[in-house]
Design a protein around this motif. Structure first.
Motif, PDB file in Angstrom:
ATOM      1  N   THR A 120    -191.296  20.918 -47.829  1.00  0.00           N
ATOM      2  CA  THR A 120    -190.388  20.362 -46.713  1.00  0.00           C
ATOM      3  C   THR A 120    -190.430  20.593 -45.467  1.00  0.00           C
ATOM      4  OG1 THR A 120    -188.534  22.055 -46.828  1.00  0.00           O
ATOM      5  CG2 THR A 120    -188.348  19.938 -48.606  1.00  0.00           C
ATOM      6  N   TYR A 178    -184.227  13.170 -38.660  1.00  0.00           N
ATOM      7  CA  TYR A 178    -182.506  13.211 -39.053  1.00  0.00           C
ATOM      8  C   TYR A 178    -182.041  12.407 -38.222  1.00  0.00           C
ATOM      9  CZ  TYR A 178    -184.562  17.309 -41.804  1.00  0.00           C
ATOM     10  OH  TYR A 178    -185.012  17.981 -42.809  1.00  0.00           O
ATOM     11  N   ARG A 215    -188.437  11.772 -44.830  1.00  0.00           N
ATOM     12  CA  ARG A 215    -189.569  12.725 -44.706  1.00  0.00           C
ATOM     13  C   ARG A 215    -190.912  11.678 -45.106  1.00  0.00           C
ATOM     14  NH1 ARG A 215    -186.889  16.800 -48.280  1.00  0.00           N
ATOM     15  NH2 ARG A 215    -185.571  18.161 -46.674  1.00  0.00           N
ATOM     16  N   GLY A 235    -182.015  11.600 -43.493  1.00  0.00           N
ATOM     17  CA  GLY A 235    -183.100  12.258 -43.591  1.00  0.00           C
ATOM     18  C   GLY A 235    -184.149  11.486 -43.939  1.00  0.00           C
ATOM     19  N   SER A 250    -180.796  18.553 -44.225  1.00  0.00           N
ATOM     20  CA  SER A 250    -182.147  19.553 -44.129  1.00  0.00           C
ATOM     21  C   SER A 250    -182.300  20.486 -45.376  1.00  0.00           C
ATOM     22  CB  SER A 250    -181.809  20.418 -42.654  1.00  0.00           C
ATOM     23  OG  SER A 250    -180.617  21.230 -42.815  1.00  0.00           O
ATOM     24  N   GLN A 251    -181.209  20.490 -46.257  1.00  0.00           N
ATOM     25  CA  GLN A 251    -181.073  21.121 -47.461  1.00  0.00           C
ATOM     26  C   GLN A 251    -181.749  20.515 -48.438  1.00  0.00           C
ATOM     27  OE1 GLN A 251    -177.348  22.574 -47.380  1.00  0.00           O
ATOM     28  NE2 GLN A 251    -177.805  24.425 -46.321  1.00  0.00           N
TER      29      GLN A 251
END
Length: 216
Positions: free
Chosen positions: A170, A193, A155, A153, A92-93
């Motif tokens: 993001t 994720y 996106r 992850g 997530s980072q």
């Protein structure tokens, strides 16, 4: 003797010119008022369909990687699927994309997006970013050195964002047409994720527990 002749107007034969013009005016006003609503309704449906496609594409990426893991394929032989972020970085980072590629074989960094052309018209429909954390590897046995479990992850951005690659975010786009159009050039349409693991070996469960301990 004087005869008076009285003329009477009748509308039984049709509308007068004034009435017709009034009707046209009212119709024009109604059309002007409803056209934007119809356009918004149609555009919202198209936008929602695009969101659905993006979600399906994100899940397909996860399913593909899981399939590769279940086959016991060594990470080094399928490098494009296993792009790790810096050690200690949660998925997530991971930062937003900063570069564009057109072939999966060109993927060598977590901050790249792959151009997806669904209808083969030469235009980008979606931009897909795939990445993972460092995960945990098997330390012994036939799969020693290979990934045992990791978190990945995905996106998915609109193809409209291809000209705004240096300013992507993001943060997930909101399901709202009025703001969605402007968000399409900066925010992902779908974010997913998932933990991916190999479960066919004796040490799989042990390595999974190790991963959970190190990634609470």
């Amino acid at each position: 003797m004087v005869t008076l002749i009285r003329f009477r107007k009748t509308c039984q034969g049709g509308f007068t010119m004034l009435e017709a013009m009034l009707g046209f005016t009212i119709a024009a006003i109604l059309l002007t008022a409803t056209t934007p609503l119809l356009l918004i309704a149609v555009s919202t449906r198209v936008y929602n369909y695009q969101l659905e496609q993006a979600a399906q594409l994100a899940q397909a990426q996860i399913n593909q990687v899981q399939a590769v893991m279940s086959q016991g394929v060594a990470p080094l032989t399928r490098g494009p699927y296993y792009l790790p972020a810096a050690a200690g970085t949660r998925v997530s980072q991971v930062g937003a994309p900063t570069a564009i590629i057109t072939d999966v074989s060109q993927r060598n960094d977590v901050n790249q997006v792959l151009v997806i052309d669904n209808n083969s018209d030469g235009q980008a429909d979606f931009l897909v970013q795939v990445f993972r954390d460092t995960g945990v590897r098997f330390t012994q046995g036939s799969a020693a050195g290979q990934l045992a479990v990791f978190r990945m992850g995905v996106r998915v951005y609109s193809g409209n964002a291809i000209g705004n690659i240096a300013n992507l975010s993001t943060q997930l786009s909101t399901v709202n047409f009025s703001s969605g159009l402007t968000q399409q050039v900066s925010k992902p349409l779908a974010v997913a994720y998932s933990e991916v693991s190999r479960s066919d070996l004796k040490l799989s469960l042990e390595q999974y527990r190790t991963y959970l301990t190190s990634n609470p």
